[in-house]
Structure formats: C-alpha cells, structure tokens
Design a protein around this motif. Structure first.
Motif, PDB file in Angstrom:
ATOM      1  N   ALA A 159      20.422 -11.035 -21.201  1.00 13.15           N
ATOM      2  CA  ALA A 159      21.131 -11.557 -22.374  1.00 13.15           C
ATOM      3  C   ALA A 159      21.635 -12.982 -22.151  1.00 13.15           C
ATOM      4  O   ALA A 159      21.551 -13.836 -23.042  1.00 13.15           O
ATOM      5  CB  ALA A 159      22.301 -10.628 -22.723  1.00 13.15           C
ATOM      6  N   GLY A 160      22.156 -13.249 -20.946  1.00 12.08           N
ATOM      7  CA  GLY A 160      22.632 -14.597 -20.648  1.00 12.08           C
ATOM      8  C   GLY A 160      21.527 -15.630 -20.720  1.00 12.08           C
ATOM      9  O   GLY A 160      21.725 -16.754 -21.212  1.00 12.08           O
ATOM     10  N   GLU A 161      20.347 -15.264 -20.224  1.00 10.18           N
ATOM     11  CA  GLU A 161      19.203 -16.182 -20.288  1.00 10.18           C
ATOM     12  C   GLU A 161      18.820 -16.459 -21.741  1.00 10.18           C
ATOM     13  O   GLU A 161      18.435 -17.579 -22.093  1.00 10.18           O
ATOM     14  CB  GLU A 161      18.008 -15.596 -19.532  1.00 10.18           C
ATOM     15  N   ALA A 162      18.930 -15.442 -22.580  1.00  8.46           N
ATOM     16  CA  ALA A 162      18.546 -15.601 -23.986  1.00  8.46           C
ATOM     17  C   ALA A 162      19.443 -16.586 -24.715  1.00  8.46           C
ATOM     18  O   ALA A 162      18.986 -17.327 -25.586  1.00  8.46           O
ATOM     19  CB  ALA A 162      18.563 -14.243 -24.689  1.00  8.46           C
ATOM     20  N   VAL A 163      20.739 -16.615 -24.367  1.00  4.39           N
ATOM     21  CA  VAL A 163      21.658 -17.501 -25.086  1.00  4.39           C
ATOM     22  C   VAL A 163      21.771 -18.878 -24.431  1.00  4.39           C
ATOM     23  O   VAL A 163      22.182 -19.842 -25.093  1.00  4.39           O
ATOM     24  CB  VAL A 163      23.053 -16.865 -25.225  1.00  4.39           C
ATOM     25  N   ARG A 164      21.417 -18.995 -23.161  1.00  2.93           N
ATOM     26  CA  ARG A 164      21.513 -20.292 -22.478  1.00  2.93           C
ATOM     27  C   ARG A 164      20.284 -21.165 -22.686  1.00  2.93           C
ATOM     28  O   ARG A 164      20.350 -22.372 -22.493  1.00  2.93           O
ATOM     29  CB  ARG A 164      21.733 -20.083 -20.970  1.00  2.93           C
ATOM     30  N   ASN A 165      19.179 -20.566 -23.054  1.00  3.34           N
ATOM     31  CA  ASN A 165      17.927 -21.306 -23.174  1.00  3.34           C
ATOM     32  C   ASN A 165      17.483 -21.413 -24.628  1.00  3.34           C
ATOM     33  O   ASN A 165      17.973 -20.682 -25.488  1.00  3.34           O
ATOM     34  CB  ASN A 165      16.849 -20.599 -22.339  1.00  3.34           C
ATOM     35  N   PRO A 166      16.525 -22.308 -24.917  1.00  2.00           N
ATOM     36  CA  PRO A 166      16.053 -22.457 -26.300  1.00  2.00           C
ATOM     37  C   PRO A 166      15.358 -21.193 -26.799  1.00  2.00           C
ATOM     38  O   PRO A 166      14.940 -20.343 -26.014  1.00  2.00           O
ATOM     39  CB  PRO A 166      15.059 -23.614 -26.207  1.00  2.00           C
ATOM     40  N   TYR A 167      15.233 -21.098 -28.110  1.00  2.00           N
ATOM     41  CA  TYR A 167      14.456 -20.023 -28.716  1.00  2.00           C
ATOM     42  C   TYR A 167      13.017 -20.495 -28.875  1.00  2.00           C
ATOM     43  O   TYR A 167      12.737 -21.691 -28.971  1.00  2.00           O
ATOM     44  CB  TYR A 167      15.035 -19.640 -30.085  1.00  2.00           C
ATOM     45  N   ILE A 168      12.087 -19.547 -28.963  1.00  2.00           N
ATOM     46  CA  ILE A 168      10.674 -19.905 -29.073  1.00  2.00           C
ATOM     47  C   ILE A 168      10.388 -20.676 -30.358  1.00  2.00           C
ATOM     48  O   ILE A 168       9.420 -21.450 -30.440  1.00  2.00           O
ATOM     49  CB  ILE A 168       9.786 -18.634 -28.984  1.00  2.00           C
ATOM     50  N   SER A 169      11.246 -20.552 -31.363  1.00  2.00           N
ATOM     51  CA  SER A 169      11.041 -21.258 -32.632  1.00  2.00           C
ATOM     52  C   SER A 169      10.997 -22.768 -32.457  1.00  2.00           C
ATOM     53  O   SER A 169      10.405 -23.478 -33.283  1.00  2.00           O
ATOM     54  CB  SER A 169      12.143 -20.887 -33.631  1.00  2.00           C
ATOM     55  N   CYS A 170      11.593 -23.278 -31.373  1.00  3.19           N
ATOM     56  CA  CYS A 170      11.597 -24.734 -31.170  1.00  3.19           C
ATOM     57  C   CYS A 170      10.203 -25.274 -30.874  1.00  3.19           C
ATOM     58  O   CYS A 170       9.975 -26.489 -30.923  1.00  3.19           O
ATOM     59  CB  CYS A 170      12.564 -25.126 -30.044  1.00  3.19           C
ATOM     60  N   LEU A 171       9.244 -24.393 -30.568  1.00  3.34           N
ATOM     61  CA  LEU A 171       7.882 -24.821 -30.249  1.00  3.34           C
ATOM     62  C   LEU A 171       6.876 -24.454 -31.337  1.00  3.34           C
ATOM     63  O   LEU A 171       5.677 -24.696 -31.157  1.00  3.34           O
ATOM     64  CB  LEU A 171       7.428 -24.203 -28.913  1.00  3.34           C
ATOM     65  N   THR A 184      12.884 -22.309 -11.635  1.00  2.55           N
ATOM     66  CA  THR A 184      13.676 -23.536 -11.691  1.00  2.55           C
ATOM     67  C   THR A 184      13.342 -24.431 -12.873  1.00  2.55           C
ATOM     68  O   THR A 184      14.129 -25.293 -13.245  1.00  2.55           O
ATOM     69  CB  THR A 184      13.490 -24.348 -10.403  1.00  2.55           C
ATOM     70  N   GLY A 185      12.169 -24.251 -13.485  1.00  2.66           N
ATOM     71  CA  GLY A 185      11.766 -25.104 -14.594  1.00  2.66           C
ATOM     72  C   GLY A 185      12.322 -24.630 -15.923  1.00  2.66           C
ATOM     73  O   GLY A 185      13.155 -23.722 -15.995  1.00  2.66           O
ATOM     74  N   ALA A 186      11.855 -25.260 -17.001  1.00  3.13           N
ATOM     75  CA  ALA A 186      12.264 -24.866 -18.346  1.00  3.13           C
ATOM     76  C   ALA A 186      11.789 -23.445 -18.634  1.00  3.13           C
ATOM     77  O   ALA A 186      10.731 -23.027 -18.166  1.00  3.13           O
ATOM     78  CB  ALA A 186      11.667 -25.835 -19.370  1.00  3.13           C
ATOM     79  N   LYS A 187      12.584 -22.703 -19.384  1.00  6.41           N
ATOM     80  CA  LYS A 187      12.220 -21.314 -19.663  1.00  6.41           C
ATOM     81  C   LYS A 187      12.717 -20.889 -21.036  1.00  6.41           C
ATOM     82  O   LYS A 187      13.759 -21.356 -21.510  1.00  6.41           O
ATOM     83  CB  LYS A 187      12.770 -20.378 -18.582  1.00  6.41           C
ATOM     84  N   ILE A 188      11.944 -20.002 -21.645  1.00  6.17           N
ATOM     85  CA  ILE A 188      12.298 -19.448 -22.948  1.00  6.17           C
ATOM     86  C   ILE A 188      12.037 -17.952 -22.933  1.00  6.17           C
ATOM     87  O   ILE A 188      10.882 -17.530 -22.835  1.00  6.17           O
ATOM     88  CB  ILE A 188      11.486 -20.099 -24.087  1.00  6.17           C
ATOM     89  N   PRO A 189      13.079 -17.135 -23.000  1.00  5.74           N
ATOM     90  CA  PRO A 189      12.874 -15.698 -23.180  1.00  5.74           C
ATOM     91  C   PRO A 189      12.407 -15.434 -24.622  1.00  5.74           C
ATOM     92  O   PRO A 189      13.010 -15.933 -25.572  1.00  5.74           O
ATOM     93  CB  PRO A 189      14.256 -15.093 -22.935  1.00  5.74           C
ATOM     94  N   ILE A 190      11.347 -14.667 -24.778  1.00  2.00           N
ATOM     95  CA  ILE A 190      10.762 -14.404 -26.089  1.00  2.00           C
ATOM     96  C   ILE A 190      11.074 -12.967 -26.512  1.00  2.00           C
ATOM     97  O   ILE A 190      10.793 -12.030 -25.775  1.00  2.00           O
ATOM     98  CB  ILE A 190       9.237 -14.609 -26.051  1.00  2.00           C
ATOM     99  N   PHE A 191      11.641 -12.826 -27.697  1.00  2.00           N
ATOM    100  CA  PHE A 191      11.862 -11.485 -28.228  1.00  2.00           C
ATOM    101  C   PHE A 191      10.553 -10.937 -28.782  1.00  2.00           C
ATOM    102  O   PHE A 191       9.817 -11.646 -29.463  1.00  2.00           O
ATOM    103  CB  PHE A 191      12.943 -11.503 -29.312  1.00  2.00           C
ATOM    104  N   ARG A 192      10.306  -9.683 -28.478  1.00  2.00           N
ATOM    105  CA  ARG A 192       9.041  -9.054 -28.829  1.00  2.00           C
ATOM    106  C   ARG A 192       9.062  -8.539 -30.261  1.00  2.00           C
ATOM    107  O   ARG A 192       9.945  -7.778 -30.655  1.00  2.00           O
ATOM    108  CB  ARG A 192       8.760  -7.901 -27.867  1.00  2.00           C
ATOM    109  N   LYS A 193       8.075  -8.949 -31.024  1.00  2.00           N
ATOM    110  CA  LYS A 193       7.965  -8.542 -32.425  1.00  2.00           C
ATOM    111  C   LYS A 193       7.557  -7.073 -32.519  1.00  2.00           C
ATOM    112  O   LYS A 193       6.715  -6.595 -31.764  1.00  2.00           O
ATOM    113  CB  LYS A 193       6.921  -9.408 -33.124  1.00  2.00           C
TER     114      LYS A 193
END
Length: 257
Positions: free
Chosen positions: A7-19, A113-122
């Motif tokens: 959950a922390g990763e989901a709120v600290r990182n961008p959402y997939i919608s940004c791409l 260590t790089g950029a990351k985006i957790p993706i919610f599964r449809k």
C-alpha cells in the motif's frame, strides 16, 4: 496480503495513468525468456534508441548478463520466488523502470532502486477495492501470464508495432525450457526447472509449420495471448521469436529485419 503490504508503494509512486499513450507509435519489443532468446539476444543491442524494450520478469537475468538494459521490467507473480530468483542480490541500472502488479511479493518494490509504478489489476475484486481508496482508478488487465501483462502494458502506452522476442511457449532443442542464462539454470531455480521438465508433453504448430513439443500450461498461455491480441486490432503484432510456437494474430519476422 501482498496488496496491503504494498500500500505504501502505491501511494508514494505515480499511477500508471501518467503513461497512458505517452509512447504513441513507438516500436516496443517484449522480451520473454524462451529458449530461442539465446539465438538472437545479441541483436537486441541494436535496438538502442529505436524503440522500447520491455522485459518480462524472468528474462531480466539473461538480458543483464548479456549487457542489454531494458527500459521496463514488468512482474506479475505473487510468489516470493520472483524476488529470490530474479531480484535478490542482483544489480540493475537506475534508469530502468519497474512496472509491476501491485500484488507482487512485498520484497520486490523496496528492493528496486529505479522508478517504479505498482499497477492495479483490472477485473480483480480486491485490486479494484483498494484502487478506489489508494489509486486513481487506472488499471491494466494482467491476464494469466507476465507476457499478457507486458502486451497490455505496451498497448496502454500507445506502442506500435508490438514485437515479441523469445516468446516460445514451447520447449527448445534437447528439451530446453528457458534461456541458458536464466535463473532457472542456476542452482536457485533448479526445482522450478525440474517441475517444468516433468510436465506431460503436448504438441502445437511451430512457427515453421511443423509440430513442436510444449506442455498444457504453455499452450493455455499461448491461447490467452492470442485472445488478447484479438481485442487490440489497433496494434500490429510482430513475432520475432525465431523458433517456438506459432502465435495466431501475429506476423512472423526475423528480429534483424
């Protein structure tokens, strides 16, 4: 449990919608970990700057061993083996992004260590429920195999054409299951390789038109990918896997071409 732990990763990182559609009409190469990858892995170095490279989770080890840096690593598996096989005690370039399902093992995202985006599964109830509270509603259909997620991700990015490399869905020469540089051929992955090798053999049509050996699991994964391809008529799909099973809905083409 994994979704809550991430959950922390989901709120600290961008959402997939940004791409969404940010790579409109950019050629994208999805690299899987089939035995044929060894045949043309060197040619992937020539892609540099000509398109995106998306590595499925188990292909990352052979790619890095051969000096090839994907732009994106994508992961779907919930098991701890994903971390221990492919990420633990391994170094990756800082300019490679991790775009993985939010339900992967809790060790995966913190170790990267790089950029990351957790993706919610449809289409999965728990993902959609947590997405309502922690996400922005964006999601991707992960399918039943990491190549399914990679394909859906490439289409979400707007990529075209989408090129499959190392996507065998079949055994290679002398019963090879994966690239020789994969973690499955290291001591740590011996049990998984032995399990795959023990599965009953069935046959499918190969890219050369002749019957080739596979197993029911891979045959089902292939069918799942073909069904997904049918839902994306806006994309051109090229199969640059020089060997392996025929994937309906794709046009075969040598990777060099």
């Amino acid at each position: 449990c994994n979704l809550i732990a991430n959950a922390g990763e989901a709120v600290r990182n961008p959402y997939i919608s940004c791409l969404k559609d940010k790579y409109k009409d950019v050629p994208t190469f999805i690299v899987a970990n089939g035995p044929s990858l060894d045949r043309n892995i060197g040619q992937l170095k020539a892609i540099g700057g000509k398109g995106l490279i998306i590595s499925v989770e188990s292909a990352i080890v052979p790619l890095i061993k051969n000096g090839i840096k994907p732009d994106i690593l994508t992961i779907t598996e919930r098991s701890k083996k994903t971390f221990t096989y492919h990420l633990e005690n391994r170094a990756f370039p800082d300019d490679m992004a991790l775009l993985g399902l939010a339900l992967v093992d809790k060790q995966v995202f913190p170790s990267f260590t790089g950029a990351k985006i957790p993706i919610f599964r449809k289409g999965e109830a728990m993902n959609e429920w947590i997405n309502e509270s922690l996400g922005d509603g964006s999601n991707i259909d992960g399918g039943s195999n990491v190549s399914h997620l990679a394909m859906e991700l490439a289409s979400y990015l707007g990529a075209n054409p989408i090129v499959f490399v190392g996507q065998d869905y079949a055994y290679g020469p002398e019963g090879a299951t994966h690239s020789r540089d994969a973690a499955y051929y290291e001591q740590i992955g011996k049990a998984t390789r032995s399990f795959v090798e023990s599965m009953s053999v069935v046959y499918v049509e190969g890219n050369d038109g002749s019957p080739i050996p596979t197993n029911q699991l891979w045959k089902d994964f292939k069918l799942g990918l073909e069904m997904k391809i049918m839902t994306h008529p806006e994309n051109l799909f090229l199969n640059a896997t020089e060997g392996g099973a025929k994937i309906n809905g794709t046009k075969s083409m040598p990777l060099a071409e």
